[in-house]
Design a protein around this motif. Structure first.
Motif, PDB file in Angstrom:
ATOM      1  N   PRO A  26      33.066 -10.065  -7.704  1.00 43.29           N
ATOM      2  CA  PRO A  26      33.581 -10.023  -9.077  1.00 43.29           C
ATOM      3  C   PRO A  26      34.291 -11.331  -9.444  1.00 43.29           C
ATOM      4  O   PRO A  26      35.236 -11.727  -8.771  1.00 43.29           O
ATOM      5  CB  PRO A  26      34.576  -8.841  -9.044  1.00 43.29           C
ATOM      6  CG  PRO A  26      34.899  -8.624  -7.613  1.00 43.29           C
ATOM      7  CD  PRO A  26      33.763  -9.156  -6.804  1.00 43.29           C
ATOM      8  N   ILE A  27      33.804 -11.984 -10.491  1.00 41.53           N
ATOM      9  CA  ILE A  27      34.417 -13.242 -10.962  1.00 41.53           C
ATOM     10  C   ILE A  27      34.602 -13.147 -12.473  1.00 41.53           C
ATOM     11  O   ILE A  27      33.640 -12.934 -13.207  1.00 41.53           O
ATOM     12  CB  ILE A  27      33.533 -14.465 -10.621  1.00 41.53           C
ATOM     13  CG1 ILE A  27      33.305 -14.580  -9.114  1.00 41.53           C
ATOM     14  CG2 ILE A  27      34.165 -15.740 -11.158  1.00 41.53           C
ATOM     15  CD1 ILE A  27      32.366 -15.728  -8.716  1.00 41.53           C
ATOM     16  N   ASP A  28      35.816 -13.277 -12.935  1.00 42.94           N
ATOM     17  CA  ASP A  28      36.074 -13.303 -14.380  1.00 42.94           C
ATOM     18  C   ASP A  28      35.803 -14.683 -14.956  1.00 42.94           C
ATOM     19  O   ASP A  28      35.263 -14.802 -16.056  1.00 42.94           O
ATOM     20  CB  ASP A  28      37.526 -12.893 -14.652  1.00 42.94           C
ATOM     21  CG  ASP A  28      37.761 -11.443 -14.276  1.00 42.94           C
ATOM     22  OD1 ASP A  28      37.181 -10.569 -14.944  1.00 42.94           O
ATOM     23  OD2 ASP A  28      38.495 -11.183 -13.308  1.00 42.94           O
ATOM     24  N   LEU A  29      36.231 -15.719 -14.238  1.00 43.16           N
ATOM     25  CA  LEU A  29      35.960 -17.086 -14.681  1.00 43.16           C
ATOM     26  C   LEU A  29      35.483 -17.901 -13.473  1.00 43.16           C
ATOM     27  O   LEU A  29      36.259 -18.124 -12.533  1.00 43.16           O
ATOM     28  CB  LEU A  29      37.221 -17.735 -15.272  1.00 43.16           C
ATOM     29  CG  LEU A  29      37.069 -19.206 -15.683  1.00 43.16           C
ATOM     30  CD1 LEU A  29      36.042 -19.381 -16.799  1.00 43.16           C
ATOM     31  CD2 LEU A  29      38.412 -19.808 -16.100  1.00 43.16           C
ATOM     32  N   ALA A  30      34.227 -18.308 -13.514  1.00 42.79           N
ATOM     33  CA  ALA A  30      33.714 -19.218 -12.488  1.00 42.79           C
ATOM     34  C   ALA A  30      34.010 -20.635 -12.968  1.00 42.79           C
ATOM     35  O   ALA A  30      33.455 -21.087 -13.967  1.00 42.79           O
ATOM     36  CB  ALA A  30      32.214 -19.020 -12.296  1.00 42.79           C
ATOM     37  N   SER A  31      34.907 -21.293 -12.278  1.00 44.03           N
ATOM     38  CA  SER A  31      35.245 -22.671 -12.624  1.00 44.03           C
ATOM     39  C   SER A  31      34.434 -23.566 -11.700  1.00 44.03           C
ATOM     40  O   SER A  31      34.809 -23.815 -10.557  1.00 44.03           O
ATOM     41  CB  SER A  31      36.746 -22.912 -12.444  1.00 44.03           C
ATOM     42  OG  SER A  31      37.058 -24.236 -12.802  1.00 44.03           O
ATOM     43  N   ILE A  32      33.290 -24.008 -12.227  1.00 41.93           N
ATOM     44  CA  ILE A  32      32.304 -24.712 -11.391  1.00 41.93           C
ATOM     45  C   ILE A  32      32.484 -26.212 -11.600  1.00 41.93           C
ATOM     46  O   ILE A  32      32.446 -26.695 -12.731  1.00 41.93           O
ATOM     47  CB  ILE A  32      30.874 -24.304 -11.800  1.00 41.93           C
ATOM     48  CG1 ILE A  32      30.751 -22.770 -11.872  1.00 41.93           C
ATOM     49  CG2 ILE A  32      29.851 -24.886 -10.842  1.00 41.93           C
ATOM     50  CD1 ILE A  32      29.548 -22.293 -12.702  1.00 41.93           C
ATOM     51  N   SER A  33      32.684 -26.911 -10.507  1.00 39.43           N
ATOM     52  CA  SER A  33      32.903 -28.354 -10.616  1.00 39.43           C
ATOM     53  C   SER A  33      31.837 -29.098  -9.811  1.00 39.43           C
ATOM     54  O   SER A  33      32.073 -29.501  -8.663  1.00 39.43           O
ATOM     55  CB  SER A  33      34.313 -28.697 -10.108  1.00 39.43           C
ATOM     56  OG  SER A  33      34.575 -30.064 -10.271  1.00 39.43           O
ATOM     57  N   PRO A  34      30.639 -29.272 -10.415  1.00 43.58           N
ATOM     58  CA  PRO A  34      29.575 -29.977  -9.688  1.00 43.58           C
ATOM     59  C   PRO A  34      30.004 -31.419  -9.421  1.00 43.58           C
ATOM     60  O   PRO A  34      30.622 -32.062 -10.272  1.00 43.58           O
ATOM     61  CB  PRO A  34      28.396 -29.925 -10.669  1.00 43.58           C
ATOM     62  CG  PRO A  34      28.746 -28.872 -11.676  1.00 43.58           C
ATOM     63  CD  PRO A  34      30.230 -28.895 -11.768  1.00 43.58           C
ATOM     64  N   LYS A  35      29.662 -31.887  -8.247  1.00 41.76           N
ATOM     65  CA  LYS A  35      30.135 -33.213  -7.835  1.00 41.76           C
ATOM     66  C   LYS A  35      29.098 -34.298  -8.129  1.00 41.76           C
ATOM     67  O   LYS A  35      27.936 -34.203  -7.705  1.00 41.76           O
ATOM     68  CB  LYS A  35      30.489 -33.195  -6.350  1.00 41.76           C
ATOM     69  CG  LYS A  35      31.626 -32.220  -6.018  1.00 41.76           C
ATOM     70  CD  LYS A  35      32.900 -32.547  -6.787  1.00 41.76           C
ATOM     71  CE  LYS A  35      34.076 -31.665  -6.452  1.00 41.76           C
ATOM     72  NZ  LYS A  35      34.242 -30.486  -7.313  1.00 41.76           N
TER      73      LYS A  35
END
Ligand code: SF4
Length: 229
Positions: free
Chosen positions: A107-116
């Motif tokens: 369960p994820i409410d906000l996926a804060s994705i930081s592609p490098k």
């Protein structure tokens, strides 16, 4: 889970900037960004193994609904799904801060994705011994798309060091679906106020041209680059 630190602060980056949150920082990362601001959870991982129920107990000691699972790379931790499920069952809002190289259903409410981007590659640090593996692992389009598709909300947060990074960002975005410019955040690379102040104006201009969001680093502005903030 190997825990580098657990603390209560305000979210410094992204759509939930300013929201009081408990931060659970897992120790360990599959990448080695040259400018990593949490080397104690990546290059030199510190901390002790702490059972999931004890982590949950420590989280519940703070008066916050928002919990941020961060790292390091929390998604490579074997117990991360168990922890997220336990916290979600108690009504917590779960943000996961991830580089988007590894997917675990949870369960994820906000996926804060930081592609490098390539500005993260440690070409010279430690004689470049991590550079090749880092470059091979740092972008994983199917994983990023999975996170976008399965999370309640998401943001794509890019660390930008120079104008030429924009081309790499756009190369990645054309391979992804279901995003809008409001989901794309550009954050200046820097871990001190002077560097951030120098890079902010041109990055804000870039956001104006592209329709992306400018992403400040509130915790550095307020507290400086200190652990536990
Ligand atoms: S992915 Fe994050 S924690 Fe890992 S090395 Fe890069 S900046 Fe550090």
């Amino acid at each position: 889970m190997k825990l580098a630190e657990l603390f209560y602060s305000v979210q410094g980056e992204g759509k939930l900037t300013g929201v009081p949150s408990v931060f659970v920082r897992a120790s360990g990362c599959n990448l080695r960004c040259v400018w990593c601001d949490t080397p104690y959870a990546s290059w030199n991982p510190e901390g002790e193994e702490v059972p999931v129920n004890e982590i949950a107990r420590r989280v519940h000691a703070f008066p916050a609904r928002h919990v941020v699972l961060t790292g390091g790379e929390p998604m490579i931790m074997p117990e991360v799904a168990e922890l997220a499920e336990s916290l979600a069952d108690e009504g917590k809002h779960i943000t996961v801060e991830t580089a988007g190289t590894f997917f675990v259903p949870m369960p994820i409410d906000l996926a804060s994705i930081s592609p490098k981007l390539s500005n993260s590659t440690p070409t010279h640090r430690e004689q470049g011994r991590f550079a090749r593996a880092h470059d091979r692992l740092r972008l994983n389009v199917p994983v990023i798309q999975n996170l976008i598709d399965t999370s309640r909300d998401f943001q794509l947060k890019f660390v930008v060091a120079a104008g030429q990074d924009l081309a790499e960002i756009e190369d990645l975005l054309v391979k992804l679906h279901r995003w809008t410019p409001a989901d794309v955040l550009l954050m200046p690379e820097g871990t001190d106020r002077a560097t951030l102040a120098a890079r902010s104006p041109w990055l804000a201009e870039l956001c104006k041209q592209q329709g992306y969001r400018y992403c400040p680093r509130l915790h550095i502005e307020v507290f400086g680059n200190k652990r536990g903030t």
